[in-house]
Design a protein around this motif. Structure first.
Motif, PDB file in Angstrom:
ATOM      1  N   ASP A 122     -43.841 -57.388 -69.344  1.00 19.20           N
ATOM      2  CA  ASP A 122     -43.966 -57.279 -67.711  1.00 19.20           C
ATOM      3  C   ASP A 122     -43.259 -58.261 -66.807  1.00 19.20           C
ATOM      4  OD1 ASP A 122     -45.192 -55.486 -65.594  1.00 19.20           O
ATOM      5  OD2 ASP A 122     -45.507 -57.698 -64.948  1.00 19.20           O
ATOM      6  N   GLY A 123     -42.514 -57.993 -65.998  1.00 21.12           N
ATOM      7  CA  GLY A 123     -41.766 -58.973 -65.270  1.00 21.12           C
ATOM      8  C   GLY A 123     -40.611 -59.593 -66.062  1.00 21.12           C
ATOM      9  N   SER A 125     -37.665 -59.250 -65.717  1.00 20.88           N
ATOM     10  CA  SER A 125     -36.628 -59.897 -64.919  1.00 20.88           C
ATOM     11  C   SER A 125     -36.424 -61.072 -64.476  1.00 20.88           C
ATOM     12  CB  SER A 125     -36.464 -58.980 -63.465  1.00 20.88           C
ATOM     13  OG  SER A 125     -37.813 -58.947 -62.918  1.00 20.88           O
ATOM     14  N   ASN A 213     -46.012 -59.483 -51.609  1.00 19.65           N
ATOM     15  CA  ASN A 213     -44.676 -59.811 -51.269  1.00 19.65           C
ATOM     16  C   ASN A 213     -44.458 -59.505 -49.747  1.00 19.65           C
ATOM     17  OD1 ASN A 213     -41.724 -59.666 -50.820  1.00 19.65           O
ATOM     18  ND2 ASN A 213     -41.389 -58.429 -52.798  1.00 19.65           N
ATOM     19  N   TYR A 245     -46.952 -66.182 -54.547  1.00 22.38           N
ATOM     20  CA  TYR A 245     -46.570 -64.970 -54.798  1.00 22.38           C
ATOM     21  C   TYR A 245     -45.459 -65.371 -55.858  1.00 22.38           C
ATOM     22  CZ  TYR A 245     -45.127 -60.187 -55.284  1.00 22.38           C
ATOM     23  OH  TYR A 245     -44.922 -58.845 -55.693  1.00 22.38           O
ATOM     24  N   GLY A 247     -44.355 -62.948 -58.251  1.00 23.82           N
ATOM     25  CA  GLY A 247     -43.430 -61.761 -58.481  1.00 23.82           C
ATOM     26  C   GLY A 247     -43.557 -61.477 -60.031  1.00 23.82           C
ATOM     27  N   SER A 248     -44.598 -61.841 -60.599  1.00 18.35           N
ATOM     28  CA  SER A 248     -44.698 -61.631 -62.039  1.00 18.35           C
ATOM     29  C   SER A 248     -46.151 -61.331 -62.225  1.00 18.35           C
ATOM     30  CB  SER A 248     -44.318 -62.552 -63.071  1.00 18.35           C
ATOM     31  OG  SER A 248     -44.471 -62.395 -64.312  1.00 18.35           O
ATOM     32  N   MET A 249     -46.449 -59.989 -62.563  1.00 18.73           N
ATOM     33  CA  MET A 249     -48.029 -59.566 -62.215  1.00 18.73           C
ATOM     34  C   MET A 249     -48.815 -60.338 -63.043  1.00 18.73           C
ATOM     35  SD  MET A 249     -49.665 -56.013 -62.732  1.00 18.73           S
ATOM     36  CE  MET A 249     -51.190 -55.428 -61.670  1.00 18.73           C
ATOM     37  N   PHE A 263     -54.855 -60.433 -54.773  1.00 12.56           N
ATOM     38  CA  PHE A 263     -53.558 -60.108 -55.159  1.00 12.56           C
ATOM     39  C   PHE A 263     -53.403 -58.561 -54.663  1.00 12.56           C
ATOM     40  CE2 PHE A 263     -49.553 -59.521 -57.286  1.00 12.56           C
ATOM     41  CZ  PHE A 263     -49.450 -58.134 -58.174  1.00 12.56           C
ATOM     42  N   TYR A 265     -50.343 -55.018 -54.143  1.00 13.81           N
ATOM     43  CA  TYR A 265     -49.348 -54.516 -54.016  1.00 13.81           C
ATOM     44  C   TYR A 265     -49.612 -53.089 -53.604  1.00 13.81           C
ATOM     45  CZ  TYR A 265     -44.425 -54.047 -54.963  1.00 13.81           C
ATOM     46  OH  TYR A 265     -43.017 -54.325 -54.427  1.00 13.81           O
ATOM     47  N   LYS A 275     -46.036 -49.688 -56.131  1.00 13.04           N
ATOM     48  CA  LYS A 275     -45.125 -49.907 -57.411  1.00 13.04           C
ATOM     49  C   LYS A 275     -45.412 -49.871 -58.788  1.00 13.04           C
ATOM     50  CE  LYS A 275     -41.529 -53.340 -59.014  1.00 13.04           C
ATOM     51  NZ  LYS A 275     -40.693 -54.484 -58.874  1.00 13.04           N
ATOM     52  N   LEU A 276     -46.844 -50.614 -58.849  1.00 15.46           N
ATOM     53  CA  LEU A 276     -47.384 -50.917 -60.018  1.00 15.46           C
ATOM     54  C   LEU A 276     -47.806 -49.435 -60.784  1.00 15.46           C
ATOM     55  CD1 LEU A 276     -48.909 -54.409 -59.112  1.00 15.46           C
ATOM     56  CD2 LEU A 276     -46.735 -53.807 -60.412  1.00 15.46           C
ATOM     57  N   GLU A 281     -50.649 -51.327 -65.871  1.00 21.25           N
ATOM     58  CA  GLU A 281     -50.759 -52.527 -65.096  1.00 21.25           C
ATOM     59  C   GLU A 281     -52.148 -52.417 -64.495  1.00 21.25           C
ATOM     60  OE1 GLU A 281     -46.907 -51.786 -63.136  1.00 21.25           O
ATOM     61  OE2 GLU A 281     -45.959 -53.748 -64.262  1.00 21.25           O
TER      62      GLU A 281
HETATM   63  P1  P6P Z   1     -41.567 -56.886 -56.447  1.00 19.63           P
HETATM   64  C1  P6P Z   1     -42.029 -57.262 -61.974  1.00 19.63           C
HETATM   65  O1  P6P Z   1     -40.886 -56.490 -61.859  1.00 19.63           O
HETATM   66  C2  P6P Z   1     -43.403 -56.277 -61.575  1.00 19.63           C
HETATM   67  O2  P6P Z   1     -43.410 -55.076 -62.320  1.00 19.63           O
HETATM   68  C3  P6P Z   1     -44.805 -57.065 -61.552  1.00 19.63           C
HETATM   69  O3  P6P Z   1     -44.794 -57.911 -62.679  1.00 19.63           O
HETATM   70  C4  P6P Z   1     -44.522 -57.670 -60.320  1.00 19.63           C
HETATM   71  O4  P6P Z   1     -46.053 -57.838 -60.023  1.00 19.63           O
HETATM   72  C5  P6P Z   1     -43.976 -56.669 -59.273  1.00 19.63           C
HETATM   73  O5  P6P Z   1     -43.028 -56.110 -60.225  1.00 19.63           O
HETATM   74  C6  P6P Z   1     -43.091 -57.508 -58.412  1.00 19.63           C
HETATM   75  O6  P6P Z   1     -42.598 -56.703 -57.526  1.00 19.63           O
HETATM   76  O7  P6P Z   1     -41.380 -55.832 -55.529  1.00 19.63           O
HETATM   77  O8  P6P Z   1     -42.478 -58.065 -55.474  1.00 19.63           O
HETATM   78  O9  P6P Z   1     -40.334 -58.050 -56.897  1.00 19.63           O
END
Ligand code: P6P
Length: 339
Positions: A122-123, A125, A213, A245, A247-249, A263, A265, A275-276, A281
């Motif tokens: 996860d995360g 990117s 975010n 923040y 950006g990696s859960m 936390f 989302y 999104k999650l 997740e």
């Molecule tokens: P955003 C990473 O891509 C992820 O799936 C989670 O790990 C993280 O919490 C979330 O998306 C971040 O999303 O939209 O804030 O970039």
């Protein structure tokens, strides 16, 4: 005399899980074997992630390597190693992975009693800039002899028998609960063993950090916007919260578990169900939060009560310190009453 460099009473994750299993005399050791295969997958991914930076440096990642083979993306590689480890464990019947559109039904000869839902990396990117990433997993137990169907994976999170994550950062930290508290283990690379470093993790009842975010603020609904406003401009004279923040859960949740706070989302106009992903997740992180004395809310209900309709379903999520989540629940309840 100086403290010994080596402790000889090491509590490794293997010993820890076996000790847990000994509390259930009728247990056949299946769960211990399942966990040891998940741990093996995490050790493999940890090694691969740590090399990823180097691979990038010497031009391997995403291009052809010296054998002229296309270098696999790390999340694809991680998925393969977990699927292979779980199938070969002989203890699973259904696998749901973030990387695979369809669920994997294990062939009869290798079938076991557990359904494992997981996000292998996860995360991902965030790999290229060195931000911590992680593997997230949840485990359901099927009834013996029951023919595995997709319904076995579409259970509410409260039915999970275990959940956890492994964070690949400055150190490799494995955090897990089997329903009686949360424990954290750190990989000692010189031993290749996960050592118990965070026994019985309890999240602070209230925190000083909010994690969201802010770039999505224009799309938030009323209660979320009101809650974040309160974090920044408290009306009760309390100090404003800090924003953290990553950006990696896995990294954001791990910090929340250890330091406290919330936390979020949330859903927004862009993504009305957030999104999650529910199965691998929202559920595992919610399971851990409740086991550590915190809680998790979807904006409508307790996250673990949600019954997913399909395996890659998404949900909004608000998780963390008990008192902090209570505040956002009150704001959503007030909105529901007024609507
Ligand atoms: P955003 C990473 O891509 C992820 O799936 C989670 O790990 C993280 O919490 C979330 O998306 C971040 O999303 O939209 O804030 O970039």
């Amino acid at each position: 005399h100086s403290a010994d460099a080596f402790r000889t009473d090491l509590m490794t994750i293997t010993r820890f899980v076996l000790n847990e299993a000994s509390k259930y005399p009728e247990s056949r050791g299946d769960f211990s074997i399942l966990i040891s295969n998940i741990v093996l997958g995490c050790k493999f991914v940890c090694a691969a992630v740590n090399k990823a930076g180097l691979a990038k440096l010497i031009g391997l990642a995403g291009e052809t390597n010296v054998q002229g083979e296309e270098q696999k993306k790390l999340d694809v590689l991680s998925n393969e190693v977990f699927v292979k480890a779980l199938v070969s464990s002989g203890r699973t019947c259904i696998l749901v992975s973030e990387e695979d559109e369809e669920a994997t039904f294990v062939e009869t000869t290798k079938r076991g009693r557990y359904c494992v839902v997981f996000d292998p990396l996860d995360g991902s990117s965030n790999i290229d800039c060195g931000v911590s990433i992680g593997t997230i997993f949840g485990i359901y137990m099927m009834n013996d002899g029951e023919e595995p169907t997709l319904e076995g994976a579409l259970q509410p999170g409260k039915n999970m028998v275990a959940a956890g994550y492994c964070m690949y950062g400055s150190s490799c930290t494995f955090v897990m609960s089997t329903g009686s508290g949360v424990n954290g283990f750190t990989l000692d690379p010189s031993l290749g063993e996960f050592i118990l470093t965070h026994p019985d993790i309890r999240i602070p009842k209230k925190g000083k950090i909010y994690s969201v975010n802010e770039g999505n603020a224009k799309n938030w609904d009323g209660p979320t916007a009101k809650y974040v406003e309160k974090c920044k401009f408290p009306t009760d004279g309390s100090p404003a919260k800090s924003l953290r923040y990553i950006g990696s859960m896995v990294a954001d949740v791990h910090r929340t578990l250890l330091y406290g706070g919330i936390f979020l989302y949330p859903a927004d106009k862009k993504s009305p169900t957030g999104k999650l992903r529910v199965l691998y997740e929202v559920f595992p992180m919610s399971f851990l939060m409740e086991q550590a004395g915190g809680q998790s809310f979807t904006g409508k209900e307790r996250s673990l009560d949600l019954v997913p309709k399909h395996i890659h379903e998404r949900s909004p999520i608000f998780l963390g310190s008990y008192d902090d989540v209570e505040e956002i629940k009150a704001l959503y309840a007030a909105e529901a009453k007024n609507s």
